[in-house]
Write an enzyme that holds these catalytic residues in place. Structure first.
Site, mmCIF file in Angstrom:
data_model
loop_
_atom_site.group_PDB
_atom_site.id
_atom_site.type_symbol
_atom_site.label_atom_id
_atom_site.label_comp_id
_atom_site.label_asym_id
_atom_site.label_seq_id
_atom_site.Cartn_x
_atom_site.Cartn_y
_atom_site.Cartn_z
ATOM 1 C CE LYS A 1 112.756 72.804 -87.422
ATOM 2 N NZ LYS A 1 113.085 73.929 -86.511
ATOM 3 C CB SER B 1 111.148 76.622 -88.301
ATOM 4 O OG SER B 1 112.167 76.242 -87.383
ATOM 5 C CB SER C 1 112.001 77.284 -84.392
ATOM 6 O OG SER C 1 112.149 78.388 -85.244
#
Length: 598
Positions: A156, A231, A255
């Site tokens: 990420k 996210s 997320s």
């Protein structure tokens, strides 16, 4: 200008005369001040846009280097068959890499090519890590091959990687290059894994969508009218599209689990502090009553277990002494003893769409048929959890720290509903809450909670209330003698433009950040035409504005993945994975029995 002076009332002009103030000069001053402010704002936005453009050029150049590296390798290895590599599970891939029947360079460049292909469809990548080519040569010199030897992994965007920015989708972090790798990247490298790309996130990462003004909107790999969630949305899209075999996200409100649910992959939020979050950049810090966590995402549960086993090693415990030195307990993961499983298909606060409730019901039936005991379980006081514990815990400062990051930024459209609400003065939040209370009680309570805590004492009381709720929840769990819990997760994938208006609908995931329980997601079915028909009658628990938005958000999802969530008590991550594996196995067996898979 004279016209402006003429508009000033006579008594005011007389007052100006008594004070020896020329109204014409005052008007000129006001106009100049307004023009100056507008000019400063324009110049500031122009500066921001230039920073964004530079970041996009860097990203585009990095991806061009990635394409060139793939092209060069393919020219040197014309007989390589990508499908022979891409079809392998992580365990199969890892075994073949360690035994030497598969070369790590073949695997790396195959996944690089596939990641580029997926990115063109979904816009999931923010950076290429060219250091992966040098690392490829380094791991081949290692005397002892790690558990993830030669496995290419995606990370990420906010995972620290030396020499690269961890943007969080914000201009604030664009020009900050990491001085060293974050702890988990260091451990991955020690275990022979090869991080090769970074993936997209929503602006500030405080959203279940995946869009920012720097790198743009990431799209769902199966339906471009849908979001992949957030996210960790770039990870979800890349993994579901086949561009990565093992990815790493983070989770403070769902997320990891939301994009896993939306995209039809597996993901786990471990117990807080079981893995290190050292070196992960974030727009918020100092939060204690809502626990953030890093964790893996992959196509199947065995991949998650192998990853956790690799990460929970001496290297991790040495690099971050705040992580409890608890190695992975493979015996717990492999057990087959029947479980006592609590379950619920609604938490009483947010009604899941029909397909999500059906997923719980069908999974419950399979588990009972396999000999497990299923017991109804109701999470206590979810209205209280949503506002008094989650919203006040995450935004104890009234969201001021988050808003500071937007002082030198432009708000992405997907985040505007949230940021506009956060920016309201407290008196206006209170006034709106009072007006809305009779018609939209959930929204009214949320607005009141967003005023935040006013003092250190208030914050301590918040933490005390959170601990008391954790004790209450755990006591109920113990009274029912539960091993694990089965429940819904947010889904199916939302249409673009809705998630930012429905941040408070994530109760199914953020409950377990407050409790700090390990929780994972497993896909079990897909949306059917019947689900879509039943959705037309959806009213939710309140039939308010949010319920109406949920109905619009999930329409048009036929064929998209539907998942369930599996939960265990703190530090029982292996049991959580074992439960996830049980669900996955039973679902696959059912598909074979029904002839839906070969």
């Amino acid at each position: 200008m004279q016209g402006l002076v003429d508009m000033v009332p006579g008594r005011v002009r007389a007052l100006f005369a008594d004070l020896h103030v020329d109204p014409l000069a005052l008007s000129a001053l006001v106009c100049c001040s307004a023009l100056s402010l507008a000019l400063l704002k324009w110049m500031g936005q122009k500066k921001i846009l230039k920073k964004m453009e530079r970041a996009r050029r860097r990203r585009d150049e990095a991806l061009r280097k990635m394409e060139m590296a793939v092209h060069r390798f393919k020219q040197q290895n014309p007989g390589l068959k990508p499908e022979d590599i891409l079809s392998l599970s992580l365990k199969e891939l890892s075994d073949r890499l360690k035994e030497g029947s598969l070369l790590p360079e073949n695997v790396l460049y195959t996944y690089m090519e596939k990641a580029l292909e997926v990115n063109k469809l979904t816009n999931s990548l923010t950076d290429f890590l060219p250091e992966c080519e040098a690392q490829l040569q380094e791991i081949k010199k290692q005397e002892v091959k790690g558990l993830l030897y030669g496995v290419p992994v995606s990370i990420k965007d906010h995972y620290g990687y030396k020499g690269h920015a961890s943007t969080c989708g914000l201009v604030h972090f664009l020009d900050i290059q990491e001085e060293k790798d974050c702890v988990l990247v260091q451990v991955l490298k020690k275990q022979g894994a090869i991080p090769f790309v970074k993936t997209n996130v929503p602006q500030s990462m405080m959203n279940y969508d995946c869009s920012n003004l720097i790198f743009g909107q990431t799209l769902h790999p199966l339906n471009h009218q849908k979001t992949p969630g957030g996210s960790s949305g770039g990870e979800g899209a890349l993994l579901a599209g086949g561009g990565s075999i093992l990815g790493f996200g983070s989770d403070i409100a769902g997320s990891i689990r939301v994009p896993s649910s939306f995209c039809g992959i597996c993901g786990i939020k471990p117990t807080g502090f079981r893995l290190s979050i050292g070196g992960l950049s974030a727009p918020l810090s100092g939060i204690t009553s809502v626990v953030p966590m890093a964790g893996p995402m992959a196509r199947d549960v065995d991949s998650l277990a192998l990853c956790m086993k690799a990460l929970l090693c001496e290297e991790l415990f040495y690099l971050d002494p705040t992580v409890p030195p608890i190695p992975f307990n493979d015996e717990v993961y492999r057990r087959s003893k029947p479980l006592r499983i609590g379950y619920y298909d609604t938490d009483g606060y947010c009604m899941p769409p029909p397909c999500m409730q059906r997923a719980v019901s069908e999974t419950k039936r399979l588990l009972e048929k396999a000999g497990h005991t299923l017991i109804p379980f109701t999470p206590p006081r979810m209205d209280y959890v949503a506002n008094e514990l989650f919203t006040k815990g995450l935004f104890a400062d009234g969201a001021s720290m988050l808003l500071d990051k937007f002082e030198e930024d432009i708000v992405d459209p997907t985040l505007k509903p949230q940021i506009s609400t956060y920016r309201l003065p407290n008196w206006m939040k209170w006034t709106l809450a009072t007006i809305l209370k009779p018609v939209c009680p959930r929204i009214a309570r949320d607005l009141k909670a967003l005023r935040g805590r006013r003092s250190a004492r208030d914050l301590w009381e918040q933490n005390t209330e959170t601990l008391a709720y954790c004790k209450e929840f755990t006591s109920e769990w113990r009274n029912l003698k539960l091993d694990v819990v089965l429940c819904p997760v947010m889904g199916p994938a939302y249409n673009l433009g809705y998630v930012g208006k429905l941040f408070a609908t994530g109760t199914y995931t953020y409950l377990y950040n407050i409790l700090n329980f390990p929780a994972g997601v497993v896909p079990v079915t897909t949306v059917t035409e019947q689900d879509e028909e039943e959705l037309t009658h959806y009213k939710g628990h309140y039939n308010d504005h949010w319920d109406k938005l949920i109905k619009k958000a999930v329409t048009g999802a036929v064929g998209l993945p539907v998942a369930v969530q599996c939960v265990a008590l703190p530090w029982q991550d292996e049991l959580c994975l074992r439960f996830m594996k049980e669900v996955e196995t039973l679902v696959e067996e059912e598909k074979i029995r029904c002839g839906t898979v070969s």
